[in-house]
Design a protein around this motif. Sequence first.
Motif, PDB file in Angstrom:
ATOM      1  N   LEU A   6      -4.994  -2.475  10.456  1.00  0.00           N
ATOM      2  CA  LEU A   6      -4.664  -1.780   9.222  1.00  0.00           C
ATOM      3  C   LEU A   6      -5.274  -0.393   9.188  1.00  0.00           C
ATOM      4  O   LEU A   6      -6.360  -0.166   9.706  1.00  0.00           O
ATOM      5  CB  LEU A   6      -5.170  -2.566   8.015  1.00  0.00           C
ATOM      6  N   GLU A   7      -4.573   0.500   8.527  1.00  0.00           N
ATOM      7  CA  GLU A   7      -5.023   1.874   8.352  1.00  0.00           C
ATOM      8  C   GLU A   7      -4.812   2.242   6.892  1.00  0.00           C
ATOM      9  O   GLU A   7      -3.682   2.262   6.416  1.00  0.00           O
ATOM     10  CB  GLU A   7      -4.163   2.770   9.247  1.00  0.00           C
ATOM     11  N   ARG A   8      -5.888   2.493   6.162  1.00  0.00           N
ATOM     12  CA  ARG A   8      -5.763   2.856   4.747  1.00  0.00           C
ATOM     13  C   ARG A   8      -5.281   4.299   4.650  1.00  0.00           C
ATOM     14  O   ARG A   8      -5.827   5.193   5.269  1.00  0.00           O
ATOM     15  CB  ARG A   8      -7.108   2.702   4.048  1.00  0.00           C
ATOM     16  N   ARG A   9      -4.238   4.513   3.883  1.00  0.00           N
ATOM     17  CA  ARG A   9      -3.708   5.847   3.622  1.00  0.00           C
ATOM     18  C   ARG A   9      -3.843   6.104   2.136  1.00  0.00           C
ATOM     19  O   ARG A   9      -4.281   5.225   1.401  1.00  0.00           O
ATOM     20  CB  ARG A   9      -2.276   5.931   4.114  1.00  0.00           C
ATOM     21  N   SER A  10      -3.473   7.270   1.678  1.00  0.00           N
ATOM     22  CA  SER A  10      -3.721   7.637   0.277  1.00  0.00           C
ATOM     23  C   SER A  10      -3.211   6.604  -0.721  1.00  0.00           C
ATOM     24  O   SER A  10      -3.945   6.170  -1.590  1.00  0.00           O
ATOM     25  CB  SER A  10      -3.124   9.006  -0.022  1.00  0.00           C
ATOM     26  N   ASP A  11      -1.967   6.183  -0.624  1.00  0.00           N
ATOM     27  CA  ASP A  11      -1.419   5.250  -1.598  1.00  0.00           C
ATOM     28  C   ASP A  11      -0.707   4.074  -0.939  1.00  0.00           C
ATOM     29  O   ASP A  11       0.093   3.403  -1.573  1.00  0.00           O
ATOM     30  CB  ASP A  11      -0.472   5.966  -2.551  1.00  0.00           C
ATOM     31  N   CYS A  12      -0.985   3.855   0.333  1.00  0.00           N
ATOM     32  CA  CYS A  12      -0.330   2.748   1.032  1.00  0.00           C
ATOM     33  C   CYS A  12      -1.215   2.238   2.171  1.00  0.00           C
ATOM     34  O   CYS A  12      -2.263   2.787   2.449  1.00  0.00           O
ATOM     35  CB  CYS A  12       1.042   3.167   1.561  1.00  0.00           C
ATOM     36  N   ILE A  13      -0.742   1.179   2.812  1.00  0.00           N
ATOM     37  CA  ILE A  13      -1.437   0.575   3.946  1.00  0.00           C
ATOM     38  C   ILE A  13      -0.542   0.710   5.170  1.00  0.00           C
ATOM     39  O   ILE A  13       0.610   0.286   5.148  1.00  0.00           O
ATOM     40  CB  ILE A  13      -1.722  -0.927   3.695  1.00  0.00           C
ATOM     41  N   GLY A  14      -1.071   1.305   6.234  1.00  0.00           N
ATOM     42  CA  GLY A  14      -0.330   1.434   7.480  1.00  0.00           C
ATOM     43  C   GLY A  14      -0.638   0.261   8.394  1.00  0.00           C
ATOM     44  O   GLY A  14      -1.790  -0.147   8.531  1.00  0.00           O
ATOM     45  N   PHE A  15       0.392  -0.298   8.995  1.00  0.00           N
ATOM     46  CA  PHE A  15       0.254  -1.389   9.957  1.00  0.00           C
ATOM     47  C   PHE A  15       0.455  -0.776  11.337  1.00  0.00           C
ATOM     48  O   PHE A  15       1.499  -0.171  11.603  1.00  0.00           O
ATOM     49  CB  PHE A  15       1.313  -2.463   9.707  1.00  0.00           C
ATOM     50  N   SER A  63       3.249  -0.289   0.322  1.00  0.00           N
ATOM     51  CA  SER A  63       2.458   0.194  -0.804  1.00  0.00           C
ATOM     52  C   SER A  63       1.292  -0.771  -0.996  1.00  0.00           C
ATOM     53  O   SER A  63       1.350  -1.940  -0.582  1.00  0.00           O
ATOM     54  CB  SER A  63       3.304   0.263  -2.077  1.00  0.00           C
ATOM     55  N   LEU A  64       0.248  -0.303  -1.612  1.00  0.00           N
ATOM     56  CA  LEU A  64      -0.917  -1.151  -1.844  1.00  0.00           C
ATOM     57  C   LEU A  64      -0.535  -2.359  -2.695  1.00  0.00           C
ATOM     58  O   LEU A  64      -0.951  -3.483  -2.409  1.00  0.00           O
ATOM     59  CB  LEU A  64      -2.035  -0.347  -2.509  1.00  0.00           C
ATOM     60  N   ASP A  65       0.296  -2.161  -3.715  1.00  0.00           N
ATOM     61  CA  ASP A  65       0.745  -3.271  -4.563  1.00  0.00           C
ATOM     62  C   ASP A  65       1.506  -4.308  -3.756  1.00  0.00           C
ATOM     63  O   ASP A  65       1.300  -5.512  -3.910  1.00  0.00           O
ATOM     64  CB  ASP A  65       1.630  -2.771  -5.704  1.00  0.00           C
ATOM     65  N   SER A  66       2.409  -3.864  -2.906  1.00  0.00           N
ATOM     66  CA  SER A  66       3.196  -4.772  -2.078  1.00  0.00           C
ATOM     67  C   SER A  66       2.301  -5.525  -1.099  1.00  0.00           C
ATOM     68  O   SER A  66       2.455  -6.731  -0.891  1.00  0.00           O
ATOM     69  CB  SER A  66       4.272  -3.988  -1.326  1.00  0.00           C
ATOM     70  N   PHE A  67       1.348  -4.827  -0.496  1.00  0.00           N
ATOM     71  CA  PHE A  67       0.410  -5.449   0.433  1.00  0.00           C
ATOM     72  C   PHE A  67      -0.353  -6.578  -0.263  1.00  0.00           C
ATOM     73  O   PHE A  67      -0.444  -7.699   0.248  1.00  0.00           O
ATOM     74  CB  PHE A  67      -0.567  -4.405   0.988  1.00  0.00           C
TER      75      PHE A  67
END
Length: 68
Positions: free
Chosen positions: A31-40, A52-56
């Motif tokens: 995982l990679e935390r980005r400003s408003d989302c999570i990168g896989f 998106s963080l909510d979806s994650f």
Amino acid sequence: MPPNAKVIVKETVFYKCGDSCERAPAGRYRLERRSDCIGFCKRSGASAFTLSLDSFIQHLNEGRIALV
């Protein structure tokens, strides 16, 4: 989120890709935390998809994604 956090996509997870939705391949990701989302990211380091963080959090709570 701890550095080098890893997850397993266990079940069907969809992400937005342009104007359509794509199915994320099951497997292990870093995982990679980005400003408003999570990168896989794949093991090679290449970015596979983002949520998106909510979806994650929703997929994590529903058991589609598991932290390892």
